[in-house]
Design a protein around this motif. Structure first.
Motif: not given
Length: 443
Positions: A325-343, A402-410
């Motif tokens: 786990a990495c705790a950060i005060g703020y990060a630009d959503h435009e920059a971080i969101f595309p690098q997420a598995a799920v938001i 779990k379904p968001l991570l495993l079901d590719k339709s999402y």
């Protein structure tokens, strides 16, 4: 016709036709950033822009080269009332009532006075849905006004609701559904009739004629209403104002944009995409156990996570968080969101817009205001799942993730929707509509 892009006669503006445009907004970053994006684009096109909003946003507006004018209240939440507001969000179902009755309306006259100082320069006002004082200023001074809507729920449409598991199949069922929704909104109007009492009183003092409620249908300009959201969330309905144009999200990108914090960059490079947890700029003040339960849920699923905790990040040590786990005060959503598995987020429209653009699946845990409605719309589009806040334990969050991570339709649907959102170019559409309206009114 609603939602049809007009021929852009404004592209042919001759020199000397620039206008003085006053944009008025209030609220969280999700309320201010769309107006700042529009201000940037209009200024590039040669117009003279003033952005009027709360003092707490001066440090964001002025570095972008936009003239700033402070209006009261100084902050959307008075610093002395933060604790009370957090307690309300945690224990009450009436945060909107509190926000209007205690944080907005007591400042109505002061806000009106603040706007009069600069409105005499304006050829046009562009107003936020809660900018009641700006609407009164436009009426009193005879200034043209364009209104905006940031979230579909503001239209209170009986025809458009994402709730319910089934769609009415017969004309009779559809009629019953419309009657039920219309009755619900009528009851809401009756229950909240005192919200606008200060507006009615000030109207009388200004010798203005009585009008529709400025917190409901009266908020909409009779000339042009800009729906500053994507058609992915909603399309025009029969009971929307006929003068509505859906523009798409106007995304703000700072001219002084910085990259992600080095600590976060290093974390992202050290492993697979994490689950990103955020509560935006307002709900982050009332997180409850959102971040800690989320971090445990991610660990249970074998995923790393990024916690965008706002001020709370400063008081959290690594020992208090599970591994990964990495705790950060703020990060630009435009920059971080595309690098997420799920938001995982609260459903605020600004965060929702960035998550849709990023094209990542979402788990939405709505807290208040427009968030439950936004969440339900995302679920209906097949890009998200929703969990009620009171059910946000680690085990329940993990079960929804779990379904968001495993079901590719999402992921596939999120990518498809992302392409639509990115193609809309909301800020250009909004500014084209503003210029077209100005030019047509001057012919």
């Amino acid at each position: 016709m609603m939602n049809k892009q007009p021929i852009n006669v404004a592209r042919h503006l001759e020199s000397g036709t620039s206008k003085n445009i006053l944009l008025v907004t209030t609220g969280s970053y999700g309320d201010v950033f769309p107006f700042l994006a529009i201000a940037q684009e209009l200024q590039i096109r040669g117009h003279r822009i003033i952005l009027a909003t709360n003092e707490i946003y001066r440090h964001i507006v002025e570095p972008e080269g936009i003239e700033f004018h402070a209006i009261r209240p100084d902050g959307y939440i008075d610093i002395e009332q933060v604790g009370q507001f957090i307690q309300l969000l945690s224990n009450s179902q009436q945060p909107l009532d509190y926000g209007i009755s205690y944080l907005t309306m007591p400042h109505l006259r002061a806000t009106y006075s603040d706007l009069v100082e600069v409105a005499h320069k304006a050829d046009l006002l562009v107003t936020h849905p809660l900018a009641c004082a700006a609407t009164l200023v436009a009426e009193k001074m005879g200034i043209k006004r364009i209104s905006t809507v940031l979230s579909p729920i503001s239209f209170l449409s009986a025809y458009d609701s994402p709730y319910g598991s089934t769609t009415p199949s017969s004309d009779y069922e559809k009629a019953l559904t419309l009657v039920a929704k219309d009755n619900f909104y009528r009851q809401l109007r009756w229950q909240t009739r005192f919200w606008s009492a200060p507006v009615r009183q000030l109207r009388a003092e200004l010798d203005l004629q009585p009008s529709a409620d400025l917190l409901f249908e009266g908020q909409h300009s009779s000339e042009l209403v800009l729906a500053l959201f994507s058609q992915v969330l909603a399309t025009p309905q029969p009971d929307w104002p006929i003068q509505t144009q859906v523009t798409g999200f106007p995304f703000f990108t700072s001219r002084h944009r910085k990259g992600l914090p080095k600590e976060l960059e290093d974390f992202l490079q050290q492993g697979p995409p994490p689950i990103v947890f955020t509560l935006g700029s307002l709900m982050v003040w009332a997180p409850g156990n959102f971040y800690f339960e989320g971090a445990i849920a991610a660990q249970q699923l074998g995923y790393r996570c990024v916690l965008l905790m706002g001020p709370g990040a400063d008081s959290v040590t690594k020992e208090q968080l599970p591994p990964g786990a990495c705790a950060i005060g703020y990060a630009d959503h435009e920059a971080i969101f595309p690098q997420a598995a799920v938001i995982v987020h609260h459903g605020g429209v600004g965060t929702t817009a960035q998550a849709l653009r990023a094209g990542r699946p979402m788990l939405v845990i709505p807290h208040a205001f427009d968030q439950p409605d936004n969440a339900a719309r995302l679920v209906r589009k097949g890009v998200a799942r929703m969990l009620e806040r009171q059910h946000g334990s680690a085990s329940q969050i993990a079960a929804e993730l779990k379904p968001l991570l495993l079901d590719k339709s999402y992921a596939a649907k999120a990518a498809e929707v992302s392409r639509i959102v990115q193609a809309e170019n909301g800020v250009v559409n909004a500014c084209d509509a503003i210029e077209n309206h100005l030019l047509l009114r001057s012919i």
